[in-house]
Design an enzyme around this catalytic site. Structure first.
Site, PDB file in Angstrom:
ATOM      1  N   SER A 190       9.984   1.812  -3.150  1.00  0.00           N
ATOM      2  CA  SER A 190       9.528   0.491  -2.721  1.00  0.00           C
ATOM      3  C   SER A 190      10.099  -0.607  -3.614  1.00  0.00           C
ATOM      4  O   SER A 190      10.494  -1.673  -3.139  1.00  0.00           O
ATOM      5  CB  SER A 190       7.998   0.422  -2.729  1.00  0.00           C
ATOM      6  OG  SER A 190       7.455   1.356  -1.818  1.00  0.00           O
ATOM      7  N   ASN A 221       0.841  -1.190   0.000  1.00  0.00           N
ATOM      8  CA  ASN A 221       0.000   0.000   0.000  1.00  0.00           C
ATOM      9  C   ASN A 221       0.882   1.247   0.000  1.00  0.00           C
ATOM     10  O   ASN A 221       1.427   1.642   1.028  1.00  0.00           O
ATOM     11  CB  ASN A 221      -0.924  -0.007   1.219  1.00  0.00           C
ATOM     12  CG  ASN A 221      -1.990  -1.070   1.111  1.00  0.00           C
ATOM     13  OD1 ASN A 221      -2.962  -0.925   0.383  1.00  0.00           O
ATOM     14  ND2 ASN A 221      -1.795  -2.177   1.836  1.00  0.00           N
ATOM     15  N   GLU A 222       1.012   1.840  -1.163  1.00  0.00           N
ATOM     16  CA  GLU A 222       1.865   3.009  -1.340  1.00  0.00           C
ATOM     17  C   GLU A 222       1.183   4.263  -0.787  1.00  0.00           C
ATOM     18  O   GLU A 222      -0.030   4.272  -0.554  1.00  0.00           O
ATOM     19  CB  GLU A 222       2.140   3.199  -2.835  1.00  0.00           C
ATOM     20  CG  GLU A 222       3.000   2.118  -3.455  1.00  0.00           C
ATOM     21  CD  GLU A 222       4.458   2.258  -3.081  1.00  0.00           C
ATOM     22  OE1 GLU A 222       5.059   3.305  -3.377  1.00  0.00           O
ATOM     23  OE2 GLU A 222       4.998   1.316  -2.466  1.00  0.00           O
ATOM     24  N   PRO A 223       1.950   5.345  -0.556  1.00  0.00           N
ATOM     25  CA  PRO A 223       1.335   6.618  -0.175  1.00  0.00           C
ATOM     26  C   PRO A 223       0.214   6.984  -1.135  1.00  0.00           C
ATOM     27  O   PRO A 223       0.335   6.837  -2.350  1.00  0.00           O
ATOM     28  CB  PRO A 223       2.507   7.604  -0.285  1.00  0.00           C
ATOM     29  CG  PRO A 223       3.714   6.766   0.033  1.00  0.00           C
ATOM     30  CD  PRO A 223       3.429   5.424  -0.577  1.00  0.00           C
ATOM     31  N   SER A 267      -2.799   5.522  -0.592  1.00  0.00           N
ATOM     32  CA  SER A 267      -3.787   4.467  -0.332  1.00  0.00           C
ATOM     33  C   SER A 267      -4.766   4.942   0.736  1.00  0.00           C
ATOM     34  O   SER A 267      -4.364   5.498   1.763  1.00  0.00           O
ATOM     35  CB  SER A 267      -3.081   3.186   0.141  1.00  0.00           C
ATOM     36  OG  SER A 267      -2.207   2.700  -0.861  1.00  0.00           O
TER      37      SER A 267
END
Length: 663
Positions: free
Chosen positions: A202, A183-185, A187
């Site tokens: 990531s 879950n990247e920034p 999300s």
């Protein structure tokens, strides 16, 4: 032989009460800035054992109730010690996983069915293949499905979790961007299992964890934030200095989708598990005077006054009693009698760290100097993990030591060959081939054949291909040449330049071999030969590939063995730790600070630039976009500016060091 001594380096001894409060009331007081329940342990092993205790207790409770225990598991490296501890308990017949169901937290997309680059493969290699879990109870997202089937695959995964009664626990690590699972920034808290684009930072972390040259796919199928938060309990783990800043934001900062892990603040049973290094930026560890009564040491007093100066934008000698009282430092007034007394004490402490004589000033009173005057001149060894860390981290100090007539040796611990781009090899091979054709007058020579062989290899080389041993040798020679040029620039004779080529590094891959006694003995042989009065070693252990840590461990282990053997030379030797490539020392820990003039800083930059292969084309710059010479200058100027703002002398730049006392 002790091979992990760097993990026992303690710059500031943290009182047990700050991280192991005896009662719930004490915990509530000390942790009042924290928005997630956080347990701090002296080491990652202790933290891993604590998590394993909780998992074991819950698995056994589920067994007693005759139900499955459902786990969502990540593959981050911070979970490895937990997996090893659970594996140990399983092998000891203390714990069984027969009733455990595992859901992999994320899978790369797109991947071929037969690809080895799958997160489920990592999970199996690190954990699942070593315990007695039923293979039918292991579930993962399918990264090989067609794009038009992705949404159905994700919905099916959510349904399957529900058919087992939902998640009992989610075990997670955290990425440098605050991501959990993939879950990247950006999300959202309502996000469920879905396809997501992986950010560059990531992807770099994921590639490092695989330890190969193969590129991670651009996307991932991941459990969403809502999916993870549906677990009855969530454990987030982090170890080491490099995670300290992000964990402080997650635990004490605001909830924001730019920091996905911060959503754990909304979970009623979220638990963060840290070692002291990863907890070092939390208020109760870094600024304990804000939450409790302190056990005041010289370093803590220095830390408090520097913090107060920065908060009020005042130099030390202008702080007043009122400043102390209004900012939670009234205890210091009682301890020292007045702000003036405390100010003078810390001002003098910082003043005494500054020296233009890093090897000691001959025929001078050294009572308040960081280095002793005698013996003079000194024999010095600078240990450099890669062939440029010496000049990046302490290039100015090296020049001072040489100019002040000390016998300076530089020991390059690894070849650094994987950090050379293929174009550098091509450039050198063009030169060698041309030279050979002009002067050797032989097109059938070994050099010509090797040139064609390497040219052919590069023409068909894939991202996942490892370099041949010949190419790695050439890359190592390139870096040796650059290191020799930099040493010559700094007037170090080439007979004092040592290339140790420690065996642990020569895997040909990003992931290195374990550091062993063989590495230590190579370092020890050099120590016995030189018998140094000063040793400089990397204290910059945030290197994302772990090479710095292994190299420092090798040096500290060699020193430890010499100490056990009663080596006479060690009795008159001091060990200094430097930083610069990845971080800088906090001012409260600095014990020697060497000022640099504008000309000296320019000379340092020029010595770094001698390492041409590490300029714009350097493969491993981490998540800092600045080149290494820019980082070094910025950090050195930043240290000088901080000393200036505190009311001390104003210099162009400063290089900082911390003394290591052998255990």
């Amino acid at each position: 032989m002790r091979l992990n001594l760097s993990s026992e380096i303690v710059l500031n001894k943290v009182p047990l009460a700050y991280y192991k409060p005896k009662t719930t009331v004490e915990y509530s007081e000390i942790s009042r800035m924290e928005k997630i329940h956080t347990d701090i342990f002296a080491s990652s092993m202790e933290g891993a054992a604590h998590v394993a205790d909780q998992v074991e207790k819950e698995i056994k409770a589920a067994q007693h109730e005759g139900r499955y225990y459902v786990m969502a598991l990540g593959t981050g490296l911070s979970l490895t010690p937990i997996y090893k501890e659970l594996q140990r308990r399983c092998e000891a017949k203390q714990l069984s996983f027969r009733n455990v169901v595992v859901f992999n937290a994320y899978e790369y997309y797109p991947v071929q069915k037969e690809s080895s680059l799958k997160s489920i493969n990592q999970l199996k290699e690190r954990f699942l293949d070593h315990v007695d879990i039923d293979p039918q109870n292991i579930f993962t997202l399918d990264g090989s499905v067609a794009q038009d089937a992705v949404q159905d695959t994700c919905h099916l995964y959510e349904k399957r979790i529900k058919t087992f009664g939902g998640l009992d626990i989610a075990l997670l690590g955290i990425g440098r961007m605050g991501n959990i699972a993939a879950n990247e920034p950006g999300s959202g808290i309502q996000s469920i299992t879905r396809l997501i684009l992986i950010g560059n930072t990531s992807r770099e972390e994921m590639e490092n964890s695989f330890g190969t040259n193969e590129q991670v796919p651009p996307c991932s199928l991941t459990m969403g934030i809502a999916t993870l938060l549906s677990a009855k309990s969530v454990y987030l783990t982090a170890w080491g200095d490099e995670k300290a800043e992000i964990m402080q934001k997650v635990i004490e900062g605001n909830i924001t989708d730019t920091l996905p892990a911060s959503f754990l603040q909304t979970h009623p049973n979220a638990n963060v598990i840290l070692d002291l290094s990863a907890a070092s930026h939390l208020t109760r560890i870094k600024h304990p005077w804000l939450v409790t009564n302190c056990e005041w040491t010289d370093k803590l007093v220095r830390s408090a006054l520097v913090w107060l100066c920065q908060k009020l934008h005042k130099p030390i000698l202008k702080l007043t009693n009122k400043d102390y009282n209004e900012n939670g430092l009234s205890e210091l007034l009682a301890l020292y009698g007045s702000a003036y007394n405390a100010n003078i004490k810390i001002f003098n402490d910082l003043q005494h760290t500054i020296t233009g004589w890093p090897g000691g000033k001959p025929n001078a009173d050294d009572t308040y100097r960081p280095e002793r005057a005698k013996p003079f001149p000194k024999r010095v060894i600078v240990f450099s993990p890669h062939p440029d860390d010496d000049v990046i981290s302490m290039g100015g100090t090296i020049r001072r030591l040489v100019q002040q007539k000390h016998e300076v040796h530089v020991a390059y611990e690894t070849s650094g060959n994987i950090a050379v781009g293929d174009e550098e090899v091509t450039r050198f091979m063009h030169f060698i081939n041309g030279f050979n054709q002009i002067f050797a007058d032989s097109k059938d020579s070994v050099i010509s054949k090797k040139y064609q062989e390497i040219k052919e290899f590069f023409a068909h080389k894939k991202e996942s291909d490892f370099d041949t041993r010949d190419i790695l040798t050439i890359k190592g020679l390139i870096r040796r040449g650059e290191a020799r040029t930099a040493c010559t620039f700094n007037e170090i004779p080439l007979n004092r330049v040592h290339f140790l080529d420690l065996p642990f590094y020569e895997s040909g891959k990003i992931e290195k071999l374990p550091m062993t006694e063989k590495d230590v003995e190579i370092v020890r042989a050099l120590l016995q030969e030189v018998k140094p009065h000063q040793i400089y070693v990397a204290g910059d252990l945030a290197d994302p590939h772990g090479t710095h840590k292994k190299c420092t461990d090798a040096v500290l282990a060699a020193i430890d063995e010499e100490k056990k053997a009663g080596a006479e030379w060690l009795k008159d030797c001091r060990i200094w730790m430097y930083r610069g490539a990845w971080a800088e020392w906090e001012i409260e820990n600095i014990e020697m600070c060497v000022p640099l003039s504008p000309e000296e800083l320019r000379a340092k930059r020029n010595s770094i630039l001698k390492h041409q292969s590490q300029m714009e084309s350097a493969p491993f710059l981490g998540n800092d976009e600045r080149l290494f010479w820019q980082r070094a200058e910025d950090r050195n100027r930043g240290t000088a500016q901080l000393y200036d703002e505190l009311g001390l002398a104003c210099y162009e730049a400063m290089e900082a060091f911390v003394e290591y006392i052998p255990l």
